[in-house]
Design a protein around this motif. Structure first.
Motif, PDB file in Angstrom:
ATOM      1  N   TYR A  63      65.175  42.112  75.779  1.00  0.00           N
ATOM      2  CA  TYR A  63      64.662  42.789  76.981  1.00  0.00           C
ATOM      3  C   TYR A  63      63.470  43.669  76.648  1.00  0.00           C
ATOM      4  O   TYR A  63      62.987  44.412  77.506  1.00  0.00           O
ATOM      5  CB  TYR A  63      65.765  43.647  77.615  1.00  0.00           C
ATOM      6  N   GLY A  95      58.847  54.237  68.751  1.00  0.00           N
ATOM      7  CA  GLY A  95      57.946  53.112  68.505  1.00  0.00           C
ATOM      8  C   GLY A  95      58.102  52.064  69.587  1.00  0.00           C
ATOM      9  O   GLY A  95      58.539  52.411  70.701  1.00  0.00           O
ATOM     10  N   GLY A  96      57.900  50.812  69.239  1.00  0.00           N
ATOM     11  CA  GLY A  96      58.140  50.094  67.983  1.00  0.00           C
ATOM     12  C   GLY A  96      59.282  50.737  67.196  1.00  0.00           C
ATOM     13  O   GLY A  96      60.046  51.492  67.747  1.00  0.00           O
ATOM     14  N   GLU A  97      59.341  50.390  65.924  1.00  0.00           N
ATOM     15  CA  GLU A  97      60.389  50.992  65.106  1.00  0.00           C
ATOM     16  C   GLU A  97      59.764  51.997  64.155  1.00  0.00           C
ATOM     17  O   GLU A  97      59.068  51.606  63.214  1.00  0.00           O
ATOM     18  CB  GLU A  97      61.169  49.892  64.367  1.00  0.00           C
ATOM     19  N   THR A 115      63.913  58.291  67.708  1.00  0.00           N
ATOM     20  CA  THR A 115      64.627  57.172  68.331  1.00  0.00           C
ATOM     21  C   THR A 115      64.407  55.953  67.456  1.00  0.00           C
ATOM     22  O   THR A 115      63.264  55.626  67.115  1.00  0.00           O
ATOM     23  CB  THR A 115      64.083  56.883  69.748  1.00  0.00           C
ATOM     24  N   SER A 167      69.629  53.030  69.008  1.00  0.00           N
ATOM     25  CA  SER A 167      69.794  52.024  70.061  1.00  0.00           C
ATOM     26  C   SER A 167      70.820  50.991  69.610  1.00  0.00           C
ATOM     27  O   SER A 167      70.714  50.442  68.508  1.00  0.00           O
ATOM     28  CB  SER A 167      68.457  51.338  70.344  1.00  0.00           C
ATOM     29  N   MET A 171      65.152  48.402  82.702  1.00  0.00           N
ATOM     30  CA  MET A 171      63.959  48.669  83.521  1.00  0.00           C
ATOM     31  C   MET A 171      63.118  47.402  83.613  1.00  0.00           C
ATOM     32  O   MET A 171      63.044  46.633  82.653  1.00  0.00           O
ATOM     33  CB  MET A 171      63.134  49.799  82.890  1.00  0.00           C
TER      34      MET A 171
HETATM   35  N1  SAM Z   1      62.852  50.787  67.876  1.00  0.00           N
HETATM   36  C1  SAM Z   1      63.393  51.981  68.399  1.00  0.00           C
HETATM   37  C2  SAM Z   1      64.735  51.708  69.064  1.00  0.00           C
HETATM   38  O1  SAM Z   1      65.183  50.570  69.078  1.00  0.00           O
HETATM   39  O2  SAM Z   1      65.346  52.668  69.536  1.00  0.00           O
HETATM   40  C3  SAM Z   1      62.500  52.766  69.345  1.00  0.00           C
HETATM   41  C4  SAM Z   1      61.699  52.010  70.340  1.00  0.00           C
HETATM   42  S1  SAM Z   1      62.615  51.227  71.635  1.00  0.00           S
HETATM   43  C5  SAM Z   1      61.285  50.617  72.613  1.00  0.00           C
HETATM   44  C6  SAM Z   1      63.222  52.645  72.514  1.00  0.00           C
HETATM   45  C7  SAM Z   1      64.252  52.390  73.561  1.00  0.00           C
HETATM   46  O3  SAM Z   1      63.677  51.663  74.626  1.00  0.00           O
HETATM   47  C8  SAM Z   1      65.456  51.604  73.070  1.00  0.00           C
HETATM   48  O4  SAM Z   1      66.620  52.352  73.303  1.00  0.00           O
HETATM   49  C9  SAM Z   1      65.430  50.370  73.950  1.00  0.00           C
HETATM   50  O5  SAM Z   1      66.719  49.928  74.229  1.00  0.00           O
HETATM   51  C10 SAM Z   1      64.703  50.873  75.176  1.00  0.00           C
HETATM   52  N2  SAM Z   1      64.120  49.807  75.999  1.00  0.00           N
HETATM   53  C11 SAM Z   1      63.225  48.888  75.656  1.00  0.00           C
HETATM   54  N3  SAM Z   1      62.929  48.074  76.701  1.00  0.00           N
HETATM   55  C12 SAM Z   1      63.685  48.500  77.737  1.00  0.00           C
HETATM   56  C13 SAM Z   1      63.855  48.077  79.093  1.00  0.00           C
HETATM   57  N4  SAM Z   1      63.184  47.067  79.607  1.00  0.00           N
HETATM   58  N5  SAM Z   1      64.716  48.759  79.874  1.00  0.00           N
HETATM   59  C14 SAM Z   1      65.422  49.821  79.368  1.00  0.00           C
HETATM   60  N6  SAM Z   1      65.307  50.270  78.100  1.00  0.00           N
HETATM   61  C15 SAM Z   1      64.448  49.615  77.302  1.00  0.00           C
END
Ligand code: SAM
Length: 319
Positions: free
Chosen positions: A26, A66-68, A94, A118, A189
């Motif tokens: 997602y 990030g990203g990570e 995060t 996550s 989202m």
């Molecule tokens: N890599 C890190 C991680 O996995 O937490 C940080 C970046 S990641 C983009 C941050 C958060 O955004 C994660 O908890 C991920 O689940 C959430 N996320 C990414 N796309 C999303 C979406 N379409 N709807 C809801 N949460 C989303």
């Protein structure tokens, strides 16, 4: 500093990279993303400059994402330097947790106070499939490690997608009973790859809360994005975050900085101010930060025709 709608903006969320070691279905396209040129990405010194300047406008909390973020070497140094900036009260991270157990102790010593990890499933096979290849054991080890060394709070971010992991809500609730963690269920989202799953996968959390009469509501801080609950005698808590159906924009306290140096007043608006080219110019940087704060929209437009289905994705903006 107060924005145009009287909200106190004290939180800067910084994406350090748009690359990731996972490809969550997602979030990120399976093939990954085009690699940015090294010189297009903010260096740590540049990030520190933005953070320092932002404190003069009232920023007190910084979250690296990030990203990570943990794929970047030397992040402990960045966290250390950030935590030493005058008026910074809180440095958070995060992460997907894959690389966390090896570095958690070092990060804590460097000044990291808390961590959001996550995790969308507790099933090894499903984890591999949602993340396109990730190893659940590494994340579980990371959670264990963070609790052992006393990072506090440890929050688990779980994006709930109908038909994919909604059958595990009860397991995550049980986890919050057994461990002193805050499990935060997050609404999917319609952004990036999430937009493709959205129509089938979206869920309203009111229906979940109704299904669990044992959940005891807790008092929530006004700036909190989560509605909080707990089970009787549980060690942890449960939060529900509904960015789409239940906007918390009126208490939003953040601005964002992308890894390429764009200030973003709101996650869900396309408006950006690119500060990379004048990051050494304190006066212009200060004015750009001020403008990002003053131009925060009143609320997001997910539910309108013009949601950002074609805009930047979470891993680019920093989730
Ligand atoms: N890599 C890190 C991680 O996995 O937490 C940080 C970046 S990641 C983009 C941050 C958060 O955004 C994660 O908890 C991920 O689940 C959430 N996320 C990414 N796309 C999303 C979406 N379409 N709807 C809801 N949460 C989303």
């Amino acid at each position: 500093m107060l924005d145009n709608y009287g909200r106190e903006i004290n939180y800067l969320r910084v994406s350090l990279t748009d690359r990731c070691n996972l490809r969550c279905i997602y979030c990120m396209p399976e093939q990954g993303v085009e690699k940015k040129k090294h010189e297009d990405i903010l260096r740590f010194e540049e990030v520190i400059k933005v953070v320092k300047t932002s404190t003069t406008l009232g920023i007190k909390k910084v979250r690296y994402t990030g990203g990570e973020p943990l794929i970047i070497p030397g992040i402990d140094r960045l966290i250390y330097d950030t935590s030493k900036i005058k008026n910074i009260e809180d440095v958070a991270l995060t992460t997907n947790g894959i690389l966390l157990s090896e570095v958690a102790e070092e990060l804590k010593k460097s000044g990291l106070k808390r961590v959001n990890i996550s995790l969308d499933t507790l099933n090894k096979r499903k984890y591999k499939s949602i993340t396109r290849g990730g190893d659940l054991d590494k994340v579980i080890d990371a959670i264990d490690k963070c609790l052992t060394i006393g990072l506090n709070p440890v929050k688990i971010n779980t994006v709930v997608i109908r038909g994919i992991n909604d059958d595990e809500i009860k397991d995550f609730i049980r986890l919050s009973k057994e461990l002193p963690v805050e499990v935060r269920f997050i609404q999917l989202m319609p952004i990036g790859e999430g937009a493709k799953l959205y129509d089938k996968g979206k869920m309203s959390f009111d229906e979940i809360i109704d299904d669990y009469p044992d959940l005891i509501p807790l008092m929530t801080d006004v700036s909190s994005t989560a509605k909080l609950f707990k089970l009787k005698n549980s060690k942890g808590k449960i939060g529900f975050i509904s960015p789409v159906s239940c906007k918390f924009c009126s208490s939003c306290n953040k601005i964002r900085l992308t890894s390429t140096g764009a200030l973003r007043p709101c996650l869900h608006s396309e408006e950006e101010i690119n500060v990379k080219s004048y990051i050494n110019n304190e006066i212009r940087l200060n004015a750009a930060l001020r403008s990002a704060i003053m131009n925060k929209p009143m609320h997001h437009y997910f539910d309108a025709e013009n949601n950002n289905k074609n805009g930047k994705m979470m891993f680019q903006i920093g989730g």
